[in-house]
Write a protein that holds these residues in place. Structure first.
Motif, mmCIF file in Angstrom:
data_model
loop_
_atom_site.group_PDB
_atom_site.id
_atom_site.type_symbol
_atom_site.label_atom_id
_atom_site.label_comp_id
_atom_site.label_asym_id
_atom_site.label_seq_id
_atom_site.Cartn_x
_atom_site.Cartn_y
_atom_site.Cartn_z
ATOM 1 N N GLY A 44 0.814 -1.203 0.000
ATOM 2 C CA GLY A 44 0.000 0.000 0.000
ATOM 3 C C GLY A 44 0.850 1.257 0.000
ATOM 4 N N ARG A 47 2.362 1.765 -3.472
ATOM 5 C CA ARG A 47 1.317 2.239 -4.395
ATOM 6 C C ARG A 47 1.005 3.706 -4.135
ATOM 7 N N ALA A 48 0.957 4.102 -2.858
ATOM 8 C CA ALA A 48 0.692 5.496 -2.524
ATOM 9 C C ALA A 48 1.768 6.414 -3.083
ATOM 10 N N MET A 51 1.279 6.858 -6.811
ATOM 11 C CA MET A 51 0.136 7.702 -7.129
ATOM 12 C C MET A 51 0.388 9.154 -6.748
ATOM 13 N N VAL A 133 -4.790 9.641 -1.093
ATOM 14 C CA VAL A 133 -4.126 8.547 -1.810
ATOM 15 C C VAL A 133 -3.576 7.520 -0.831
ATOM 16 N N GLU A 134 -3.032 7.985 0.276
ATOM 17 C CA GLU A 134 -2.496 7.044 1.263
ATOM 18 C C GLU A 134 -3.597 6.169 1.850
ATOM 19 N N ASP A 136 -6.566 5.474 0.588
ATOM 20 C CA ASP A 136 -7.077 4.606 -0.466
ATOM 21 C C ASP A 136 -6.119 3.444 -0.732
ATOM 22 N N SER A 137 -4.828 3.719 -0.739
ATOM 23 C CA SER A 137 -3.835 2.685 -1.057
ATOM 24 C C SER A 137 -3.728 1.644 0.048
ATOM 25 N N ALA A 141 -4.810 -2.166 -0.629
ATOM 26 C CA ALA A 141 -3.817 -3.227 -0.475
ATOM 27 C C ALA A 141 -4.305 -4.298 0.484
ATOM 28 N N ALA A 225 2.196 -3.744 -6.081
ATOM 29 C CA ALA A 225 1.755 -2.351 -6.068
ATOM 30 C C ALA A 225 1.322 -1.898 -7.463
ATOM 31 N N LEU A 229 -2.495 -0.374 -9.168
ATOM 32 C CA LEU A 229 -2.591 0.988 -9.685
ATOM 33 C C LEU A 229 -3.795 1.083 -10.614
#
Length: 283
Positions: A44, A47-48, A51, A133-134, A136-137, A141, A225, A229
């Motif tokens: 996560g 991925r954050a 993004m 974004v954090e 959501d990620s 995840a 990750a 996306l």
């Protein structure tokens, strides 16, 4: 399966038992206590970062004020430490961690060379983007690679994380209050693009300095990750992806994460928080 955590809190004095000592911002009844101890939070977090870099001004701030090129592991470590401290640390530690972040934000001033727009580390719009974004990620995840999270608990998680965002200067009321609000906000964000700095940041995430023998291991979380996306982000980064591969990645990482949970102890800060929560307060 993630249980409904609302009824699992530590008893208080009103129930005839002694209240627990300082459990920090949330305590064991919170959703974030459950999610953030899981090893898939690394996925996560990666991925954050991928993004967040697509917001040109946010990436310019990192590019111009961060040492991620010379110390990429330090950046990841500091981010992880902040999340873990605000989740599992006592209240004083959590507030100190937030104060350090605010101090860093206050020094972040400049102009994005791509859009020619100024930025500030404490800009509410940028803070909201990073925060959303954090959240959501991390949630995505966990739901993809670890286990079920009910929509009710997802809403609770969004609210919990909003408290941390306000501690680092996001104005009260700006953070989404529900998962639906979070998704609506993310769908409405405009102006995202993979700037040269964002592409360089992505390369640093995918190919950080490490021993050659460890690269196959690092490919596991980075591939996981990339798999979660959104399609537009992969297209912006020009990352090739075969959509059916997502199913095999999900199955493999899910199995690996469950093994890691079974054979490895929680991080020290988590164990310390659990012990603190079990310790009764002094009479």
């Amino acid at each position: 399966m993630l249980k409904d955590l609302a009824a699992s809190g530590v008893p208080s004095e009103s129930t005839g038992t002694i209240a627990a000592m300082d459990e920090g911002l949330f305590g064991p009844a919170s959703v974030c206590w459950h999610l953030h101890a899981d090893p898939v939070m690394l996925i996560g977090g990666l991925r954050a970062l991928m993004m967040q870099a697509l917001e040109p001004r946010a990436m310019a701030a990192v590019d111009q004020h961060s040492k991620y090129r010379t110390d990429p592991w330090g950046r990841l470590e500091r981010t992880t430490e902040f999340v873990m401290t605000t989740t599992y640390g006592d209240t004083t530690s959590a507030e100190a961690a937030a104060a350090r972040v605010r101090k860093v934000h206050d020094r972040m001033l400049g102009v994005d060379a791509v859009t020619c727009r100024p930025y500030a580390g404490n800009d509410p719009d940028l803070l909201l983007w990073i925060h959303a974004v954090e959240v959501d990620s991390f949630l995505l995840a966990y739901r993809t690679y670890a286990g079920r999270v009910s929509n009710r608990d997802a809403d609770r998680y969004v609210v919990e994380m909003g408290r941390v965002a306000e501690m680092v200067e996001l104005p009260p009321g700006m953070a989404p209050k529900t998962l639906r609000e979070l998704r609506a906000y993310l769908r409405g964000v405009e102006g995202l693009r993979a700037t040269p700095a964002a592409r360089e940041g992505l390369r640093m995430i995918l190919y950080p300095p490490m021993r050659l023998a460890l690269r196959p291991l690092w490919a596991i979380p980075t591939t996981a990750a990339v798999a979660i996306l959104p399609g537009f982000a992969r297209r912006m980064y020009r990352l090739p992806w075969f959509p059916p591969a997502s199913l095999s990645v999900r199955a493999s990482v899910f199995g690996l994460s469950r093994v890691l949970n079974a054979v490895t102890p929680p991080p020290p800060i988590v164990r310390a928080a659990q012990a603190r929560a079990r310790q009764p307060a002094a009479a």
